[in-house]
Structure formats: structure tokens, C-alpha cells
Motif scaffolding. Sequence first.
Motif, PDB file in Angstrom:
ATOM      1  N   GLY A  82     -23.265 -41.071 -16.371  1.00 35.82           N
ATOM      2  CA  GLY A  82     -22.231 -42.072 -16.644  1.00 35.82           C
ATOM      3  C   GLY A  82     -21.459 -41.845 -17.930  1.00 35.82           C
ATOM      4  N   GLY A  83     -21.150 -40.614 -18.257  1.00 38.50           N
ATOM      5  CA  GLY A  83     -20.375 -40.322 -19.461  1.00 38.50           C
ATOM      6  C   GLY A  83     -21.208 -40.205 -20.724  1.00 38.50           C
ATOM      7  N   LEU A  84     -22.525 -40.421 -20.630  1.00 40.20           N
ATOM      8  CA  LEU A  84     -23.403 -40.314 -21.794  1.00 40.20           C
ATOM      9  C   LEU A  84     -24.320 -39.107 -21.617  1.00 40.20           C
ATOM     10  N   THR A  85     -24.352 -38.233 -22.617  1.00 37.16           N
ATOM     11  CA  THR A  85     -25.268 -37.098 -22.627  1.00 37.16           C
ATOM     12  C   THR A  85     -26.248 -37.294 -23.772  1.00 37.16           C
ATOM     13  N   SER A  86     -27.529 -37.285 -23.450  1.00 37.87           N
ATOM     14  CA  SER A  86     -28.586 -37.403 -24.457  1.00 37.87           C
ATOM     15  C   SER A  86     -29.404 -36.124 -24.423  1.00 37.87           C
ATOM     16  N   SER A  87     -29.719 -35.580 -25.605  1.00 42.66           N
ATOM     17  CA  SER A  87     -30.535 -34.367 -25.652  1.00 42.66           C
ATOM     18  C   SER A  87     -31.351 -34.325 -26.932  1.00 42.66           C
ATOM     19  N   MET A  88     -32.429 -33.535 -26.882  1.00 43.28           N
ATOM     20  CA  MET A  88     -33.262 -33.323 -28.055  1.00 43.28           C
ATOM     21  C   MET A  88     -33.746 -31.875 -28.036  1.00 43.28           C
ATOM     22  N   THR A  89     -33.679 -31.229 -29.183  1.00 40.21           N
ATOM     23  CA  THR A  89     -34.152 -29.857 -29.339  1.00 40.21           C
ATOM     24  C   THR A  89     -35.171 -29.842 -30.478  1.00 40.21           C
ATOM     25  N   GLY A  90     -36.323 -29.247 -30.218  1.00 38.71           N
ATOM     26  CA  GLY A  90     -37.366 -29.157 -31.238  1.00 38.71           C
ATOM     27  C   GLY A  90     -37.788 -27.717 -31.458  1.00 38.71           C
ATOM     28  N   SER A 121     -26.486 -37.400 -29.163  1.00 34.18           N
ATOM     29  CA  SER A 121     -25.956 -38.338 -28.180  1.00 34.18           C
ATOM     30  C   SER A 121     -24.443 -38.168 -28.151  1.00 34.18           C
ATOM     31  N   GLN A 122     -23.897 -37.981 -26.963  1.00 31.96           N
ATOM     32  CA  GLN A 122     -22.458 -37.759 -26.820  1.00 31.96           C
ATOM     33  C   GLN A 122     -21.932 -38.664 -25.717  1.00 31.96           C
ATOM     34  N   THR A 123     -20.882 -39.433 -26.024  1.00 28.75           N
ATOM     35  CA  THR A 123     -20.281 -40.341 -25.059  1.00 28.75           C
ATOM     36  C   THR A 123     -18.840 -39.933 -24.817  1.00 28.75           C
ATOM     37  N   ALA A 124     -18.486 -39.815 -23.543  1.00 22.61           N
ATOM     38  CA  ALA A 124     -17.110 -39.498 -23.157  1.00 22.61           C
ATOM     39  C   ALA A 124     -16.533 -40.701 -22.428  1.00 22.61           C
ATOM     40  N   THR A 125     -15.382 -41.168 -22.886  1.00 22.19           N
ATOM     41  CA  THR A 125     -14.692 -42.276 -22.227  1.00 22.19           C
ATOM     42  C   THR A 125     -13.285 -41.829 -21.877  1.00 22.19           C
ATOM     43  N   SER A 126     -12.808 -42.264 -20.743  1.00 22.79           N
ATOM     44  CA  SER A 126     -11.458 -41.882 -20.337  1.00 22.79           C
ATOM     45  C   SER A 126     -10.612 -43.126 -20.150  1.00 22.79           C
ATOM     46  N   THR A 127      -9.349 -42.978 -20.478  1.00 23.01           N
ATOM     47  CA  THR A 127      -8.377 -44.048 -20.274  1.00 23.01           C
ATOM     48  C   THR A 127      -7.267 -43.487 -19.413  1.00 23.01           C
ATOM     49  N   ARG A 132       0.673 -42.186 -16.825  1.00 16.74           N
ATOM     50  CA  ARG A 132       0.232 -41.066 -17.659  1.00 16.74           C
ATOM     51  C   ARG A 132      -1.067 -40.470 -17.134  1.00 16.74           C
ATOM     52  N   ALA A 133      -1.291 -39.246 -17.528  1.00 18.09           N
ATOM     53  CA  ALA A 133      -2.546 -38.564 -17.164  1.00 18.09           C
ATOM     54  C   ALA A 133      -3.700 -39.160 -17.963  1.00 18.09           C
ATOM     55  N   ALA A 134      -4.890 -38.982 -17.463  1.00 13.40           N
ATOM     56  CA  ALA A 134      -6.077 -39.516 -18.120  1.00 13.40           C
ATOM     57  C   ALA A 134      -6.326 -38.804 -19.440  1.00 13.40           C
ATOM     58  N   ALA A 135      -6.740 -39.563 -20.435  1.00 14.75           N
ATOM     59  CA  ALA A 135      -7.133 -39.004 -21.730  1.00 14.75           C
ATOM     60  C   ALA A 135      -8.622 -39.243 -21.897  1.00 14.75           C
ATOM     61  N   VAL A 136      -9.311 -38.262 -22.426  1.00 17.28           N
ATOM     62  CA  VAL A 136     -10.752 -38.377 -22.623  1.00 17.28           C
ATOM     63  C   VAL A 136     -11.047 -38.364 -24.117  1.00 17.28           C
ATOM     64  N   ALA A 137     -11.763 -39.388 -24.566  1.00 17.36           N
ATOM     65  CA  ALA A 137     -12.199 -39.461 -25.957  1.00 17.36           C
ATOM     66  C   ALA A 137     -13.702 -39.237 -25.990  1.00 17.36           C
ATOM     67  N   THR A 138     -14.154 -38.407 -26.900  1.00 19.16           N
ATOM     68  CA  THR A 138     -15.573 -38.087 -27.005  1.00 19.16           C
ATOM     69  C   THR A 138     -16.082 -38.455 -28.389  1.00 19.16           C
ATOM     70  N   THR A 139     -17.185 -39.183 -28.430  1.00 16.13           N
ATOM     71  CA  THR A 139     -17.855 -39.468 -29.693  1.00 16.13           C
ATOM     72  C   THR A 139     -19.244 -38.849 -29.635  1.00 16.13           C
ATOM     73  N   SER A 140     -19.662 -38.271 -30.741  1.00 18.69           N
ATOM     74  CA  SER A 140     -20.931 -37.564 -30.769  1.00 18.69           C
ATOM     75  C   SER A 140     -21.669 -37.867 -32.064  1.00 18.69           C
ATOM     76  N   THR A 141     -22.990 -38.059 -31.957  1.00 21.19           N
ATOM     77  CA  THR A 141     -23.835 -38.217 -33.133  1.00 21.19           C
ATOM     78  C   THR A 141     -25.022 -37.269 -33.014  1.00 21.19           C
TER      79      THR A 141
END
Length: 188
Positions: A82-90, A121-127, A132-141
Amino acid sequence: MKIATLLTLGLAALAPMGTALAADDALPVEKPIRILGGIFSAKSGTNKQRTAFGVGYDFTKSTATKPSVYGVFLDYNSKKSGGLTSSMTGVGVSGRFYLESANAAGKPYATVGIGSFSVKSQTATSTQSSSRAAAVATTSTTASKIGGKLGIGYELNNGWLGEIDTTLIQKVGGVDAGGVNVRIGYRF
């Protein structure tokens, strides 16, 4: 408090690693590479059930009847939903302590590790508007924390193994990013 206790136990269990690497009673590991795959179940967060992979390399083992094996590990888990990517690397050092003779057909073991864990954690949201064409905004922490692993496993002489371990790391943004790995693997 929980993380400090884990780190103390991990350091105490891995303390012999330095002397084992230089000791005369240490042997090379016959099948030093371990590949693991399975599921990581996070304690909290949105994407709790994730695909998990791991690889390890064992440097040395003791000559004891019930040997100890020391090496390094790389663990990775991730899920996109659902637009959210969660990952962990050790990445860290680990020790396995066998509870049966090296000659047994099946060998149960306990494992402990300590390392650096990177949680992302990375979230992608589109408007999209009608004209107009869809725009995708990505926030990452991303945050890196010191953590540890404690677990049990069972290994067959043909190289197949199963392992369950818990990963304990400090909270990231108030979320407990640790969890449990259930994986099967192969040594070669």
C-alpha cells in the motif's frame, strides 16, 4: 534496559571469539557459508510480516566435543504494501553453541549475535487531478541502532538447518523495530 541486558549477554557470549580466532585448538569450518530464508515478524509497525533473508560466514570453531562456531552475519527483511516499504538490515558478529556432538546426525544449537541494524521506512503517495498526470511524493526515514540476536536452531549433517531468533534493537521513532525470524537454510 532490555537492550543493555542483551548487549551484555551478547558480549559475554562472544568474548571467547577473539581468543578462539588465535587459539591452537581452533579448527577451520568445513561448510563456512550459511544462506537462510523465511519470514520476519515485527513487534510493531504497519508491515509486520516481511520476507527475510540472511547470509553468514563462519571463521572458526572450537575443538570441543560440543563445538562453538564464530563468524559474521548479514540479515535483511522487507515488505512493500500500500505505498509503504519497511525494511531492516543487520550486520554483525555471531556465535553458535552446539548442544550435541559434532558427529551427531542432528545438532541443536543456541545462537547469539551483536551488530548494527539499519531500519528504513519509505512512503510513496500519489496525487492526480483530472487534467494533469499523477505526481508521486516519497518520504523516507532511516535510522541505525546497535542491537542483538538470540535464538535456537537445529542443523542436519547434510547442511540443512532451521532457525528461530529474536532481534532486539532500540526503538526508532517510538516504534519497536525488533521481531522474530523463522527461517530455513543451507550450509555449504
